[in-house]
Design an enzyme around this catalytic site. Structure first.
Site, PDB file in Angstrom:
ATOM      1  NE  ARG A 107      -3.261  -0.146   2.890  1.00 15.71           N
ATOM      2  CZ  ARG A 107      -3.721  -0.579   4.076  1.00 15.71           C
ATOM      3  NH1 ARG A 107      -3.539   0.157   5.174  1.00 15.71           N
ATOM      4  NH2 ARG A 107      -4.337  -1.741   4.163  1.00 15.71           N
ATOM      5  CG  HIS A 152      -0.868  -2.958   4.304  1.00 16.32           C
ATOM      6  ND1 HIS A 152      -1.237  -4.079   3.599  1.00 16.32           N
ATOM      7  CD2 HIS A 152      -1.638  -2.949   5.415  1.00 16.32           C
ATOM      8  CE1 HIS A 152      -2.194  -4.725   4.249  1.00 16.32           C
ATOM      9  NE2 HIS A 152      -2.466  -4.054   5.361  1.00 16.32           N
ATOM     10  CG  ASP A 159      -5.279  -6.097   4.903  1.00 16.88           C
ATOM     11  OD1 ASP A 159      -4.588  -6.366   5.908  1.00 16.88           O
ATOM     12  OD2 ASP A 159      -5.567  -4.940   4.560  1.00 16.88           O
ATOM     13  CD  GLU A 241      -6.559  -4.286  10.968  1.00 17.96           C
ATOM     14  OE1 GLU A 241      -5.761  -4.744  10.114  1.00 17.96           O
ATOM     15  OE2 GLU A 241      -6.843  -3.090  11.067  1.00 17.96           O
ATOM     16  CG  HIS A 244      -2.805  -6.588   9.402  1.00 18.15           C
ATOM     17  ND1 HIS A 244      -2.868  -5.295   8.942  1.00 18.15           N
ATOM     18  CD2 HIS A 244      -1.512  -6.770   9.773  1.00 18.15           C
ATOM     19  CE1 HIS A 244      -1.683  -4.727   9.033  1.00 18.15           C
ATOM     20  NE2 HIS A 244      -0.835  -5.616   9.529  1.00 18.15           N
TER      21      HIS A 244
END
Length: 270
Positions: A107, A152, A159, A241, A244
């Protein structure tokens, strides 16, 4: 001669001015050079084409409600060690009748900045009903749902979820459609071809904590199947999460990259 010389000087001056003007106009029109990924970043599909890719941030079906900055193509990009470890986990899961599906991989920092701007806009609640129905937007930073930096951006975090084989297609999200809380029963949530993990992806709720004691039965078994398969290959789960995971050791533990999510960003391993 004096008049002719003056006329020539005038033409030269006018030409020079026109040239400068043309140069000044052309410079801003040039495309800026985007940063490139280091050589050991690869497209996941080149390492394992069997892993399903549903890159949510390229679409408006996310907590912001629009395509996120920096996502140019639906491609999962990872450091090669992370991609190869994911391939090993996938091989094990395929034998059990499952496949991995990634929602997000590398990301860019510009995407994280987009999240921050959205979180600071307290008037934007377009996707609240699905992704953060019980969370006050003023608490997104304090509660850890949004941060100025993301693992990320270092290239070894992803994810992901599990899909039972044979995989059924997932229908596309239609902007403006009615939203259902991400923790609603699976039959009521936005349809996803993944197994039931108890919540949808990116659900801002404590029920998303991987080992939340309220998540039991099949939902907990699915979480543990994913967790065990990945941890056996060197991945570490973020406890808050269930989706994740980060491959350790990270290739770039202290570097936050900003090249776009695009095949063109890759310098090798395409």
């Amino acid at each position: 001669m004096t008049r002719l010389s003056s006329a020539l000087r005038g033409l030269v001056t006018a030409f020079a001015a026109a040239l400068l003007t043309a140069t000044a106009v052309s410079v801003p029109a040039r495309a800026s050079t985007e940063p490139k990924a280091p050589a050991d970043f690869v497209a996941l599909r080149t390492v394992d084409p069997t892993i399903i890719q549903e890159m949510r941030y390229l679409t408006p079906h996310n907590f912001v409600g629009e395509r996120i900055d920096g996502y140019q193509q639906p491609v999962c990009i990872l450091t090669r060690p992370a991609a190869e470890a994911l391939h090993k986990a996938q091989s094990e899961l395929l034998r059990k009748g499952y496949t991995l599906k990634v929602y997000d991989c590398y990301r860019p920092q510009r995407a994280v900045d987009h999240f921050v701007r959205w979180a600071e806009d307290l008037d934007d609640h377009a996707m609240k009903s699905e992704f953060y129905p019980d969370v006050d937007k003023t608490r997104l930073f304090e509660d850890g749902y949004i941060a100025a930096k993301s693992g990320h951006s270092r290239g070894s975090t992803m994810d992901l979820t599990l899909v039972k084989l044979p995989a059924e297609p997932t229908r596309p999200y239609v902007p403006g459609e009615s939203l259902v809380p991400c923790y609603a029963p699976k039959s009521e949530r936005f349809p996803d071809n993944s197994v039931d993990m108890g919540t949808g992806f990116d659900c801002f709720d404590m029920l998303s904590h991987t080992l939340d004691p309220r998540v039991q039965g099949e939902q907990r078994a699915n979480r543990m199947l994913l967790k065990n398969a990945l941890e056996d290959r060197g991945f570490v789960n973020l406890a808050e999460e269930w989706w994740h995971y980060t491959f350790k050791p990270e290739s770039y533990p202290d570097t936050y990259f900003d090249f776009p999510v695009s095949e063109k960003s890759l310098t090798s391993g395409k």
